[in-house]
Motif scaffolding. Structure first.
Motif, PDB file in Angstrom:
ATOM      1  N   ARG A  98       2.508   1.761  -3.423  1.00 29.97           N
ATOM      2  CA  ARG A  98       1.591   2.350  -4.392  1.00 29.97           C
ATOM      3  C   ARG A  98       1.350   3.823  -4.061  1.00 29.97           C
ATOM      4  O   ARG A  98       1.329   4.664  -4.963  1.00 29.97           O
ATOM      5  N   GLY A  99       1.186   4.126  -2.785  1.00 32.33           N
ATOM      6  CA  GLY A  99       1.001   5.522  -2.396  1.00 32.33           C
ATOM      7  C   GLY A  99       2.190   6.379  -2.766  1.00 32.33           C
ATOM      8  O   GLY A  99       2.039   7.501  -3.254  1.00 32.33           O
ATOM      9  N   ALA A 120      -4.215   4.493  -0.640  1.00 26.57           N
ATOM     10  CA  ALA A 120      -2.749   4.394  -0.687  1.00 26.57           C
ATOM     11  C   ALA A 120      -2.110   5.769  -0.591  1.00 26.57           C
ATOM     12  O   ALA A 120      -1.099   5.957   0.109  1.00 26.57           O
ATOM     13  N   GLU A 140       0.827  -1.202   0.000  1.00 27.99           N
ATOM     14  CA  GLU A 140       0.000   0.000   0.000  1.00 27.99           C
ATOM     15  C   GLU A 140       0.862   1.253   0.000  1.00 27.99           C
ATOM     16  O   GLU A 140       0.602   2.199  -0.767  1.00 27.99           O
ATOM     17  N   GLU A 194      -8.806   2.012  -3.615  1.00 29.51           N
ATOM     18  CA  GLU A 194      -7.522   1.518  -3.108  1.00 29.51           C
ATOM     19  C   GLU A 194      -6.402   2.523  -3.365  1.00 29.51           C
ATOM     20  O   GLU A 194      -5.534   2.727  -2.495  1.00 29.51           O
TER      21      GLU A 194
END
Length: 288
Positions: free
Chosen positions: A186-187, A279, A183, A275
């Motif tokens: 991706r963030g 993220a 996560e 999502e």
């Protein structure tokens, strides 16, 4: 007198070394080998990168990247160019490698530096598959024959060669924050690369380089109107869910709403998945 040839030689070598270090450096010719862009995935990347926010004409359709918006700064006014698929006034005749070099290296097809008002300093961190997907999507958009307008910059900022030393100082492909979960990875990809959040939310020094020691702590608004806020945990006490909701609806926990250029950002982040928004929020909550 015998020392003069040595001095001249040192100067020549110094100039030559400076040219080598600061000349435009496009992607290598094989950078996209084995990579095929996917226009459907590229549509999400297009939204994350905020391309329409800068490159649509003032009050123009959101999918026609005719350029023309003006962006004031301490160095002059930058005018977003036409990046539609028009073969003459847009990028229709550019190769995928030309476009990828422009996006990630700030280098034009004819080997000139682009100004970092184009956020290649963030895009350089993007995965080349994402870049190829973005390019594939750009090629599906309507062509427009509006000529690009020149930037309005005074001396010495109108000398593009000066961007070579600037890039040597500030163009980096290294991440600012470590990420130890999928996560957060991706963030980080969204915040530091594609969505280029630091371009506005991180202060800059006198040369216009980002101050990484004050990452995301807010900065003066280039337009001179107020200040762009601190979005580290020290300046933003929203929960992860609050941040994700704001990126979807534009509403704050206090039922205020996004305005100004942030409203454009929300129009982009609203197109991401839940999502992805979570993220982004996880990354911001994990900042020092």
């Amino acid at each position: 007198m015998a020392r003069w040839p040595w001095i001249v030689g040192i100067v020549v070598v110094g100039i030559g070394a400076g040219w080598v270090v600061t000349r435009p450096s496009p992607l290598p010719a094989n950078a996209l080998d084995g990579i095929t862009g996917d226009a459907a995935r590229g549509e999400i990347t297009f939204a994350a990168a905020g391309c329409a926010s800068c490159h649509t004409a003032p009050d123009g359709p959101p999918d026609v990247l005719a350029g023309g918006k003006a962006f004031a700064s301490d160095f002059g006014t930058f005018i977003a160019p036409n990046i539609s698929p028009d073969p003459v006034h847009g990028v229709g005749n550019w190769s995928d490698l030309d476009l990828a070099s422009a996006i990630t290296r700030g280098v034009s097809p004819d080997g000139a530096h682009y100004y970092p008002a184009f956020p290649y300093t963030s895009y350089i961190k993007a995965d080349l598959q994402d870049v190829a997907d973005l390019i594939a999507h750009l090629r599906t958009l309507p062509a427009d024959a509006t000529p690009s307008q020149p930037h309005d910059l005074g001396f010495p900022y109108n000398i593009r060669a000066s961007l070579g030393p600037w890039k040597a100082l500030y163009l980096r492909d290294t991440w600012v924050m470590d990420a130890d979960t999928p996560e957060l990875e991706r963030g980080r990809e969204l915040v530091e690369a594609l969505a280029h959040c630091a371009e506005c939310h991180t202060p800059r020094n006198a040369l216009g380089g980002p101050d990484r020691s004050a990452w995301m702590t807010g900065a003066p608004n280039p337009s001179g109107d107020g200040r762009i806020p601190d979005i580290t945990p020290a300046g933003l006490d929203w929960s992860q869910q609050d941040i994700a909701e704001y990126l979807s609806s534009g509403f704050t926990p206090d039922f205020d709403s996004a305005g100004g250029t942030m409203a454009d950002v929300i129009r982009n982040t609203a197109q991401l998945t839940d999502e992805d928004r979570l993220a982004i929020a996880a990354y911001l909550k994990a900042l020092p």
